[in-house]
Write a protein that holds these residues in place. Sequence first.
Motif, PDB file in Angstrom:
ATOM      1  N   ASP A  90       0.811  -1.209   0.000  1.00 12.73           N
ATOM      2  CA  ASP A  90       0.000   0.000   0.000  1.00 12.73           C
ATOM      3  C   ASP A  90       0.853   1.273   0.000  1.00 12.73           C
ATOM      4  N   ALA A  91       2.098   1.152   0.446  1.00 16.06           N
ATOM      5  CA  ALA A  91       2.950   2.331   0.616  1.00 16.06           C
ATOM      6  C   ALA A  91       4.080   2.424  -0.398  1.00 16.06           C
ATOM      7  N   MET A  92       4.497   1.292  -0.935  1.00 17.50           N
ATOM      8  CA  MET A  92       5.718   1.272  -1.755  1.00 17.50           C
ATOM      9  C   MET A  92       5.545   2.026  -3.064  1.00 17.50           C
ATOM     10  N   SER A  93       6.674   2.497  -3.539  1.00 19.36           N
ATOM     11  CA  SER A  93       6.728   3.084  -4.870  1.00 19.36           C
ATOM     12  C   SER A  93       7.015   1.960  -5.849  1.00 19.36           C
ATOM     13  N   THR A  94       6.231   1.892  -6.900  1.00 18.53           N
ATOM     14  CA  THR A  94       6.468   0.860  -7.908  1.00 18.53           C
ATOM     15  C   THR A  94       7.398   1.359  -9.007  1.00 18.53           C
ATOM     16  N   MET A  95       7.834   2.601  -8.880  1.00 22.67           N
ATOM     17  CA  MET A  95       8.819   3.165  -9.800  1.00 22.67           C
ATOM     18  C   MET A  95      10.190   2.716  -9.301  1.00 22.67           C
ATOM     19  N   ALA A 124      12.433  -3.038  10.564  1.00 24.87           N
ATOM     20  CA  ALA A 124      13.637  -3.448   9.828  1.00 24.87           C
ATOM     21  C   ALA A 124      14.519  -2.251   9.527  1.00 24.87           C
ATOM     22  N   MET A 125      13.904  -1.139   9.130  1.00 22.34           N
ATOM     23  CA  MET A 125      14.676   0.065   8.833  1.00 22.34           C
ATOM     24  C   MET A 125      15.346   0.605  10.091  1.00 22.34           C
ATOM     25  N   VAL A 127      10.231   0.751  -0.712  1.00 20.06           N
ATOM     26  CA  VAL A 127       9.490   1.469   0.320  1.00 20.06           C
ATOM     27  C   VAL A 127      10.506   2.260   1.132  1.00 20.06           C
ATOM     28  N   SER A 128      10.177   3.514   1.377  1.00 22.75           N
ATOM     29  CA  SER A 128      11.077   4.403   2.107  1.00 22.75           C
ATOM     30  C   SER A 128      10.396   4.867   3.395  1.00 22.75           C
ATOM     31  N   VAL A 129      11.200   5.452   4.253  1.00 22.72           N
ATOM     32  CA  VAL A 129      10.651   6.046   5.473  1.00 22.72           C
ATOM     33  C   VAL A 129       9.587   7.075   5.095  1.00 22.72           C
TER      34      VAL A 129
END
Length: 137
Positions: free
Chosen positions: A5-10, A91-92, A112-114
């Motif tokens: 739901d949060a990740m960038s697919t780019m 994990a981050m 996925v980033s912070v």
Amino acid sequence: MLVRDAMSTMVLTIGPAHTLRQAARLMSERRVGAAVVLDPDTYGLGILTERDILNSLGLGQNPDLETAGTHTTTDVVFATPAWSLEDAADAMSHGGFRHLIVMDGNDPTGIVSVRDIIRCWAPVRRASTAATATMAG
């Protein structure tokens, strides 16, 4: 909420021979803070982040001579799309990094980033705070 739901697919994928200048240009053009580094000779995946480039520049290294492969983090923690955002944040936090490569099987399907996690959590937090204030009032 899940990583999917949060990740960038780019997903910007580069090779280890890209110079840091080339990597920085591509990251800037795509407005991403990290690139997946795919080494076709070893089939290994790593990650190059804006911080890696910044550290190299801070050391006075030449971005036209330094390669992505030299600055790639290869000891990577991978997430899956089904991870919870809490698992990704843990994990981050534990690993001291700001990006996770999201793998679906053997393929990187996102990052996925912070920032992505905060973007998803902030509206939920605001709604929760507003609901609590309404019930108290």
